[in-house]
Design an enzyme around this catalytic site. Structure first.
Site, PDB file in Angstrom:
ATOM      1  CG  HIS A 152      77.775  70.050 -17.427  1.00  0.00           C
ATOM      2  ND1 HIS A 152      77.287  70.498 -18.635  1.00  0.00           N
ATOM      3  CD2 HIS A 152      77.642  71.096 -16.561  1.00  0.00           C
ATOM      4  CE1 HIS A 152      76.883  71.756 -18.497  1.00  0.00           C
ATOM      5  NE2 HIS A 152      77.096  72.141 -17.255  1.00  0.00           N
ATOM      6  CG  HIS A 201      72.931  65.044 -19.997  1.00  0.00           C
ATOM      7  ND1 HIS A 201      73.151  64.841 -21.335  1.00  0.00           N
ATOM      8  CD2 HIS A 201      73.606  66.180 -19.677  1.00  0.00           C
ATOM      9  CE1 HIS A 201      73.918  65.814 -21.808  1.00  0.00           C
ATOM     10  NE2 HIS A 201      74.191  66.632 -20.817  1.00  0.00           N
TER      11      HIS A 201
END
Length: 237
Positions: A152, A201
């Site tokens: 992303h 993440h």
């Protein structure tokens, strides 16, 4: 210097001349690419060798998870879903149509090479490093794919970075240019924050993705700009 080393002087002068095919834009692009690669390599080494920064990764992931609130979680979910593969495809297509209508063919080429190419590169890097996602007791979002680097974040870096580069080239005021770059940085930062906050993440995943995106974007924009300058030079001969 000029009299003693004429070839060296000519080479250096050409690399620093704005109008040359392989001039200042090429030199800056290569410098940015090398710097980004150095940063990415340093982060990757720290992650692979489980250095102290990975302790910060784990602590920060748990810190975000422990302080999650419904309202902020909803906002972060919106940001992260808007920049998934489908979201990036829609936004990239829209920007591509804009470039096409504006007859900005080289910017369109840069877009088509940078965003899809960078996302593919990121998938390859994920399978090379094969880092597991954060493991939390009460995860806000669960994914089974690899973690390093953040897909992303790299997509946002490429997309907003390209928009910023285009707008900077259209503006002659330094204040406007600064605000454009700042806006791009904020957008990338929000995407990276959403991925860390949601627990999918680590901090190093995000930082490495930004370095990766900047490096790949430098390659793409430099390459397309060189192509444009070369064609323009041939047209005048």
């Amino acid at each position: 210097m000029k009299e003693i080393y004429p070839r060296v002087h000519k080479f250096v002068a050409a690399r620093l001349t704005p109008g040359e095919e392989l001039g200042l834009h090429f030199t800056v692009g290569i410098a940015l690419m090398l710097f980004a690669a150095w940063v990415f390599g340093g982060i990757a080494e720290e992650v692979v060798e489980a250095e102290e920064i990975t302790l910060l990764d784990d602590w920060l992931a748990r810190w975000f998870n422990a302080r999650a609130t419904p309202a902020f979680t909803q906002a972060m979910m919106y940001i992260t879903h808007a920049h998934n593969t489908a979201g990036m495809l829609i936004m990239t297509t829209a920007l591509g149509v804009y470039f096409y209508l504006r007859k900005a063919q080289y910017w369109l080429l840069a877009l088509l090479v940078s965003v899809p190419g960078g996302m593919l590169l990121n998938v390859i890097l994920k399978h090379i490093f094969q880092r597991a996602r954060p493991s939390l007791e009460n995860p806000l979002l669960t994914l089974t794919t690899y973690s390093f680097p953040s897909g992303h974040t790299v997509a946002a870096t490429l997309f907003y970075g390209l928009i910023a580069a285009y707008l900077v080239c259209q503006s002659s005021r330094w204040k406007t240019r600064f605000l454009i770059v700042l806006g791009a940085c904020v957008m990338v930062g929000l995407v990276g924050l959403s991925r860390m906050y949601l627990g999918v993440h680590y901090l190093t995943d995000v930082l490495a993705a930004i370095a990766e995106g900047c490096g790949w974007l430098a390659i793409c924009i430099t390459g397309v700009s060189t192509l444009r300058r070369r064609r323009a030079a041939r047209a005048t001969r």
